[in-house]
Design an enzyme around this catalytic site. Structure first.
Site, PDB file in Angstrom:
ATOM      1  N   THR A  71       0.835  -1.207   0.000  1.00  0.00           N
ATOM      2  CA  THR A  71       0.000   0.000   0.000  1.00  0.00           C
ATOM      3  C   THR A  71       0.868   1.255   0.000  1.00  0.00           C
ATOM      4  OG1 THR A  71      -1.724  -1.202   1.194  1.00  0.00           O
ATOM      5  CG2 THR A  71      -1.840   1.202   1.260  1.00  0.00           C
ATOM      6  N   HIS A 200       4.576 -10.317   2.704  1.00  0.00           N
ATOM      7  CA  HIS A 200       3.656 -11.317   3.266  1.00  0.00           C
ATOM      8  C   HIS A 200       2.850 -12.047   2.189  1.00  0.00           C
ATOM      9  CE1 HIS A 200      -0.394  -9.153   3.344  1.00  0.00           C
ATOM     10  NE2 HIS A 200       0.401  -8.134   3.054  1.00  0.00           N
ATOM     11  N   CYS A 328     -22.226  -5.870  -6.241  1.00  0.00           N
ATOM     12  CA  CYS A 328     -23.206  -5.044  -5.522  1.00  0.00           C
ATOM     13  C   CYS A 328     -24.541  -5.120  -6.226  1.00  0.00           C
ATOM     14  CB  CYS A 328     -22.793  -3.581  -5.505  1.00  0.00           C
ATOM     15  SG  CYS A 328     -21.195  -3.319  -4.802  1.00  0.00           S
TER      16      CYS A 328
HETATM   17  C1  LIG Z   1      -2.795  -6.229  -5.623  1.00  0.00           C
HETATM   18  C2  LIG Z   1      -2.497  -5.725  -4.255  1.00  0.00           C
HETATM   19  N1  LIG Z   1      -1.961  -4.509  -4.105  1.00  0.00           N
HETATM   20  C3  LIG Z   1      -1.653  -4.001  -2.895  1.00  0.00           C
HETATM   21  C4  LIG Z   1      -1.879  -4.722  -1.754  1.00  0.00           C
HETATM   22  C5  LIG Z   1      -1.530  -4.122  -0.431  1.00  0.00           C
HETATM   23  O1  LIG Z   1      -0.373  -4.707   0.102  1.00  0.00           O
HETATM   24  P1  LIG Z   1      -0.032  -4.550   1.661  1.00  0.00           P
HETATM   25  O2  LIG Z   1      -0.933  -5.473   2.398  1.00  0.00           O
HETATM   26  O3  LIG Z   1       1.400  -4.976   1.765  1.00  0.00           O
HETATM   27  O4  LIG Z   1      -0.200  -3.116   2.014  1.00  0.00           O
HETATM   28  C6  LIG Z   1      -2.451  -6.009  -1.857  1.00  0.00           C
HETATM   29  C7  LIG Z   1      -2.756  -6.794  -0.641  1.00  0.00           C
HETATM   30  O5  LIG Z   1      -3.878  -7.155  -0.391  1.00  0.00           O
HETATM   31  C8  LIG Z   1      -2.765  -6.522  -3.140  1.00  0.00           C
HETATM   32  O6  LIG Z   1      -3.301  -7.725  -3.306  1.00  0.00           O
END
Ligand SMILES: Cc1ncc(COP(=O)(O)O)c(C=O)c1O
Length: 382
Positions: A71, A200, A328
């Site tokens: 993120t 992770h 939805c």
């Molecule tokens: C495609 C994608 N982008 C970004 C993220 C976010 O990663 P993080 O959990 O390391 O912030 C995720 C995790 O769910 C993801 O699947």
């Protein structure tokens, strides 16, 4: 029996990764910014990890910035590129992860950029012709399109998008969280300005990720503070996370072919068994196509039943951990933005199975039998 099929959400930490991290939590506890021997020892561990990550991805160590996860890496890439290049326009798709979508929507809402969405077909495929039109008809753009979709598994052709971005002088960010350590990324070949990773998702620890920044693409700090990460990300480094990330990436690359073939076998088996056992089952997006989707994700669409709302709960009670998501049915229903976008029938239930190296064929059989049994009971009750 219990079965964990939610590896796209997170994966189990590899024991070998944990063992690499442990000494950094105990004896090697120095702050890498300290100039004494405790600090220097840990600094060299961090820089070794950066070198290892860069080496694996065919990049230079100075191009790798450690972050708190996917993120933060996505946010940094998007905000920095808009600021650095003074971009006024961005192009994305409506099925991106919220780390991308919400960041761009915020920038659009606050008037910093204009945002365009590239057309998708009912399988969630990006319309490259439309992308080209958007690139042609707007000022210099940021293009943010994910490599592997975390809900339906669709894979994007990074080379095709990279060529278009190069041609129209656009900046290209790709959220590669779901493909990192599962597919090879060669940064000498890829025409991306930014890609990202999150440990992770590949058997590393939570709370650590990285951003790759192409040389010549200046970034601005997303987190202001100390001089860590070459002034680009303040805050004492998550040292054991960094070391764990580097180890997990190394193992992911070392064992990639073996794990891929194992996991593809599991996914294929699950597709067959679901078709055999549940009448009317279909698959969302391109997730049933092995060459065009993440081998780790299978998005299943189930015929309508009274179970819909309770399906995941019942599977969990029976010992099968999966994720779901509904389209939805109304504006107030908070379902999956991805399934809603590709117009999945809201009366059908959706289950995402996501696989990892620790899954077994027994678990696949158990999960399918559990699901089929829940459906059988439901139809007896109807
Ligand atoms: C495609 C994608 N982008 C970004 C993220 C976010 O990663 P993080 O959990 O390391 O912030 C995720 C995790 O769910 C993801 O699947």
């Amino acid at each position: 029996m219990k079965a964990y099929f939610d590896n796209a959400a997170t994966t189990r930490l590899d024991q070998e990764v944990l063992e690499t991290m442990m000494p950094l939590m105990t004896e090697a506890f120095g702050n890498p910014s300290s100039i004494h021997s405790y600090g220097r020892a840990v600094r060299s561990v961090v820089e070794r990890a950066r070198k290892s990550v860069a080496g694996i991805l065919n990049a230079a160590p100075a191009e790798i910035f450690f972050t708190s996860g996917g993120t933060e890496a996505d946010n940094t890439a998007i905000r920095s590129s808009i600021e650095t290049f003074g971009l006024k326009h961005a192009i994305t798709s409506k099925i991106e992860h919220h780390a991308v979508l919400h960041t761009l929507e915020h920038l659009a809402k606050t008037g910093q950029i204009q945002l365009s969405f590239v057309n998708l077909n009912e399988k969630g495929e990006v319309d490259l012709g439309h992308l080209e039109v958007l690139l042609q008809t707007n000022s210099r753009s940021l293009v943010s399109l994910m490599h592997g979709n975390n809900e339906i598994g669709n894979l994007l052709d990074l080379n095709a998008v990279g060529d278009l971005c190069e041609h129209y002088d656009a900046i290209f960010h790709s959220d590669t969280v779901q493909t990192m350590a599962h597919y090879k990324h060669d940064l000498q070949q890829l025409k991306t300005n930014f890609i990202v990773g999150s440990a992770h998702k590949f058997h590393g620890p939570k709370g650590i990720g990285f951003l790759y920044v192409k040389p010549g693409t200046k970034i601005f700090p997303f987190v202001h503070g100390g001089a860590q990460e070459r002034n680009m990300r303040g805050g004492t480094e998550n040292v054991y996370g960094i070391v764990g990330l580097a180890k997990a990436l190394e193992l992911g690359y070392r064992d990639m072919a073996e794990h891929r073939s194992h996991i593809e076998g599991l996914k294929t088996r699950m597709i067959h068994k679901l078709r055999e056992n549940i009448e009317g089952v279909t698959f969302n997006g391109k997730s049933a196509l092995l060459d065009e989707s993440l081998y780790t994700v299978l998005s299943v669409s189930l015929p309508p039943s009274g179970l819909n709302d309770m399906l995941l709960f019942n599977m969990d009670i029976a010992g099968v951990a999966v994720s779901g998501g509904s389209a939805c049915a109304s504006g107030t229903d908070v379902g999956s933005h991805v399934l809603t976008e590709i117009q999945i029938n809201p009366d059908r239930a959706n289950v995402r199975f996501s696989f990892g190296k620790y899954n077994t064929t027994e678990e696949v059989d158990f999960a399918v039998n559990t699901l089929a049994e829940l459906y059988r009971k439901e139809s007896v009750m109807l």
